[in-house]
Write a protein that holds these residues in place. Sequence first.
Motif, PDB file in Angstrom:
ATOM      1  N   HIS A  53       0.822  -1.207   0.000  1.00 31.05           N
ATOM      2  CA  HIS A  53       0.000   0.000   0.000  1.00 31.05           C
ATOM      3  C   HIS A  53       0.860   1.262   0.000  1.00 31.05           C
ATOM      4  O   HIS A  53       0.625   2.198  -0.771  1.00 31.05           O
ATOM      5  CB  HIS A  53      -0.916   0.017   1.224  1.00 31.05           C
ATOM      6  CG  HIS A  53      -1.943  -1.066   1.224  1.00 31.05           C
ATOM      7  ND1 HIS A  53      -2.665  -1.406   2.358  1.00 31.05           N
ATOM      8  CD2 HIS A  53      -2.395  -1.892   0.249  1.00 31.05           C
ATOM      9  CE1 HIS A  53      -3.495  -2.384   2.065  1.00 31.05           C
ATOM     10  NE2 HIS A  53      -3.345  -2.702   0.798  1.00 31.05           N
ATOM     11  N   THR A 238      -8.426  -0.382  -2.621  1.00 33.43           N
ATOM     12  CA  THR A 238      -9.868  -0.298  -2.827  1.00 33.43           C
ATOM     13  C   THR A 238     -10.634  -1.290  -1.957  1.00 33.43           C
ATOM     14  O   THR A 238     -11.688  -0.966  -1.404  1.00 33.43           O
ATOM     15  CB  THR A 238     -10.194  -0.538  -4.316  1.00 33.43           C
ATOM     16  OG1 THR A 238      -9.526   0.465  -5.099  1.00 33.43           O
ATOM     17  CG2 THR A 238     -11.688  -0.477  -4.580  1.00 33.43           C
ATOM     18  N   ASN A 239     -10.115  -2.496  -1.802  1.00 30.81           N
ATOM     19  CA  ASN A 239     -10.865  -3.541  -1.101  1.00 30.81           C
ATOM     20  C   ASN A 239     -10.462  -3.718   0.364  1.00 30.81           C
ATOM     21  O   ASN A 239     -10.918  -4.653   1.019  1.00 30.81           O
ATOM     22  CB  ASN A 239     -10.698  -4.875  -1.830  1.00 30.81           C
ATOM     23  CG  ASN A 239      -9.263  -5.399  -1.773  1.00 30.81           C
ATOM     24  OD1 ASN A 239      -8.336  -4.644  -1.482  1.00 30.81           O
ATOM     25  ND2 ASN A 239      -9.087  -6.672  -2.052  1.00 30.81           N
ATOM     26  N   TYR A 261     -19.341   3.361   1.076  1.00 27.63           N
ATOM     27  CA  TYR A 261     -18.321   2.517   0.444  1.00 27.63           C
ATOM     28  C   TYR A 261     -18.888   1.701  -0.709  1.00 27.63           C
ATOM     29  O   TYR A 261     -18.247   1.567  -1.751  1.00 27.63           O
ATOM     30  CB  TYR A 261     -17.738   1.611   1.535  1.00 27.63           C
ATOM     31  CG  TYR A 261     -16.572   0.743   1.144  1.00 27.63           C
ATOM     32  CD1 TYR A 261     -15.385   1.281   0.658  1.00 27.63           C
ATOM     33  CD2 TYR A 261     -16.641  -0.653   1.309  1.00 27.63           C
ATOM     34  CE1 TYR A 261     -14.305   0.466   0.341  1.00 27.63           C
ATOM     35  CE2 TYR A 261     -15.566  -1.464   1.006  1.00 27.63           C
ATOM     36  CZ  TYR A 261     -14.399  -0.906   0.522  1.00 27.63           C
ATOM     37  OH  TYR A 261     -13.329  -1.705   0.218  1.00 27.63           O
ATOM     38  N   ILE A 267     -17.872  -1.557  -5.001  1.00 28.25           N
ATOM     39  CA  ILE A 267     -16.977  -0.647  -4.293  1.00 28.25           C
ATOM     40  C   ILE A 267     -16.439   0.372  -5.283  1.00 28.25           C
ATOM     41  O   ILE A 267     -15.953   0.008  -6.360  1.00 28.25           O
ATOM     42  CB  ILE A 267     -15.799  -1.411  -3.657  1.00 28.25           C
ATOM     43  CG1 ILE A 267     -16.302  -2.491  -2.702  1.00 28.25           C
ATOM     44  CG2 ILE A 267     -14.873  -0.449  -2.934  1.00 28.25           C
ATOM     45  CD1 ILE A 267     -15.211  -3.439  -2.243  1.00 28.25           C
ATOM     46  N   HIS A 268     -16.491   1.643  -4.897  1.00 25.78           N
ATOM     47  CA  HIS A 268     -15.923   2.703  -5.731  1.00 25.78           C
ATOM     48  C   HIS A 268     -14.866   3.440  -4.918  1.00 25.78           C
ATOM     49  O   HIS A 268     -15.103   3.830  -3.782  1.00 25.78           O
ATOM     50  CB  HIS A 268     -17.014   3.674  -6.193  1.00 25.78           C
ATOM     51  CG  HIS A 268     -18.033   3.044  -7.081  1.00 25.78           C
ATOM     52  ND1 HIS A 268     -17.877   2.934  -8.442  1.00 25.78           N
ATOM     53  CD2 HIS A 268     -19.219   2.459  -6.781  1.00 25.78           C
ATOM     54  CE1 HIS A 268     -18.934   2.315  -8.949  1.00 25.78           C
ATOM     55  NE2 HIS A 268     -19.762   2.018  -7.970  1.00 25.78           N
ATOM     56  N   ASN A 269     -13.704   3.613  -5.508  1.00 23.87           N
ATOM     57  CA  ASN A 269     -12.591   4.264  -4.827  1.00 23.87           C
ATOM     58  C   ASN A 269     -12.669   5.773  -5.080  1.00 23.87           C
ATOM     59  O   ASN A 269     -12.468   6.230  -6.200  1.00 23.87           O
ATOM     60  CB  ASN A 269     -11.262   3.694  -5.335  1.00 23.87           C
ATOM     61  CG  ASN A 269     -10.078   4.175  -4.516  1.00 23.87           C
ATOM     62  OD1 ASN A 269      -9.963   5.351  -4.210  1.00 23.87           O
ATOM     63  ND2 ASN A 269      -9.189   3.263  -4.162  1.00 23.87           N
ATOM     64  N   TYR A 270     -12.964   6.535  -4.006  1.00 23.29           N
ATOM     65  CA  TYR A 270     -13.091   7.985  -4.116  1.00 23.29           C
ATOM     66  C   TYR A 270     -11.885   8.738  -3.553  1.00 23.29           C
ATOM     67  O   TYR A 270     -11.898   9.964  -3.509  1.00 23.29           O
ATOM     68  CB  TYR A 270     -14.341   8.454  -3.352  1.00 23.29           C
ATOM     69  CG  TYR A 270     -15.655   7.970  -3.913  1.00 23.29           C
ATOM     70  CD1 TYR A 270     -16.125   8.432  -5.138  1.00 23.29           C
ATOM     71  CD2 TYR A 270     -16.425   7.044  -3.220  1.00 23.29           C
ATOM     72  CE1 TYR A 270     -17.343   7.991  -5.653  1.00 23.29           C
ATOM     73  CE2 TYR A 270     -17.630   6.593  -3.719  1.00 23.29           C
ATOM     74  CZ  TYR A 270     -18.086   7.074  -4.935  1.00 23.29           C
ATOM     75  OH  TYR A 270     -19.289   6.617  -5.435  1.00 23.29           O
ATOM     76  N   ARG A 272      -8.354   7.685  -4.164  1.00 24.38           N
ATOM     77  CA  ARG A 272      -7.074   7.306  -4.770  1.00 24.38           C
ATOM     78  C   ARG A 272      -6.269   8.529  -5.237  1.00 24.38           C
ATOM     79  O   ARG A 272      -5.063   8.635  -4.975  1.00 24.38           O
ATOM     80  CB  ARG A 272      -7.311   6.357  -5.940  1.00 24.38           C
ATOM     81  CG  ARG A 272      -6.022   5.837  -6.574  1.00 24.38           C
ATOM     82  CD  ARG A 272      -6.307   5.011  -7.826  1.00 24.38           C
ATOM     83  NE  ARG A 272      -7.093   3.818  -7.556  1.00 24.38           N
ATOM     84  CZ  ARG A 272      -8.351   3.629  -7.985  1.00 24.38           C
ATOM     85  NH1 ARG A 272      -8.960   4.588  -8.676  1.00 24.38           N
ATOM     86  NH2 ARG A 272      -8.987   2.518  -7.712  1.00 24.38           N
TER      87      ARG A 272
END
Length: 309
Positions: A53, A238-239, A261, A267-270, A272
């Motif tokens: 990460h 994301t997960n 979430y 799931i949408h990554n807002y 990143r």
Amino acid sequence: MPIRLEPDFPAKSVLESEDIFAIDNSRAEQQDIRPLKLLILNLMPNKIDTEIHLLRLISQSPLQIDVDFLKVASHEHKNTSKTHLDKFYLEFSQVKDTCYDGLIITGAPVEQLAFEEVDYWAELVEIMDWSQLSVTSVVHICWGAQAGLYHHFGIDKVPFKEKLFGIYKQEIEHHFRLFRGFDDRFWMPQSRYTGINEEQVRQKKIKVIAKDEEERSAILISEDEHDVFLLGHFEYATNTLEKEYLRDHDRGITTAKPENYYEDGKIHNYWRAQAHLFYHNWLNDVYQITPYRLEKIRELQKKRKLRSY
């Protein structure tokens, strides 16, 4: 960013598969520049996930970076193999005479304990004290941020009625160069049972950079600009929250689904873009203010501390 990694470092193949440029030692030694030296104190149980990460995020700069990973010696590490730790991690006794351009202190799943009850608290205090003169800039994450705020400023933890778990909208309160390019409002993952005493924050020499919609501080910076405190998790994949949710339920913990979430079951990554931008800004800032000769860091930090009093 070319990150210098050992050929068999587990995260290297993951980063290469994502087209992130990791450089091996032989090629790095041919480049006539001084790389930034970063130290990551990894307090998380699953150390390999955290390595991936964070390395993913510090890959967004043209600077060459050498990364050392640090473990606490006063704790039994049960979730990462001894082989991995012995090969890729250092102990504080091995770095305490060294200076670094930057230090990242991760979170840890110990926030429901009093700080002094954590088995490695004394060692962490020694590392945080050392960092004040031996590191140009320190980023503290989640429990690492709470620990830093408590040790350096006496700011207490405050328990929540329920776990703060999900992604939450934050608003910029104080503009600062590490957040150039940030949207006025942005999202940040949170996963914690405690907050901080906001009244105590107002009494200290700390800048609150961002708060959420409930007026809870999310990002803070010491007045001398040496320490950055991120109470959330920009580094999460994301997960990651979903994995934590499933893990909690496997253990019989009735954690609610992470807020904001899932959308239509996906799931949408807002967060990143802001995550990459923060670490890009931080590395660029460190590069601008750190001395070329690492041993000069202590001299400059002493002058900086004197100016802040």
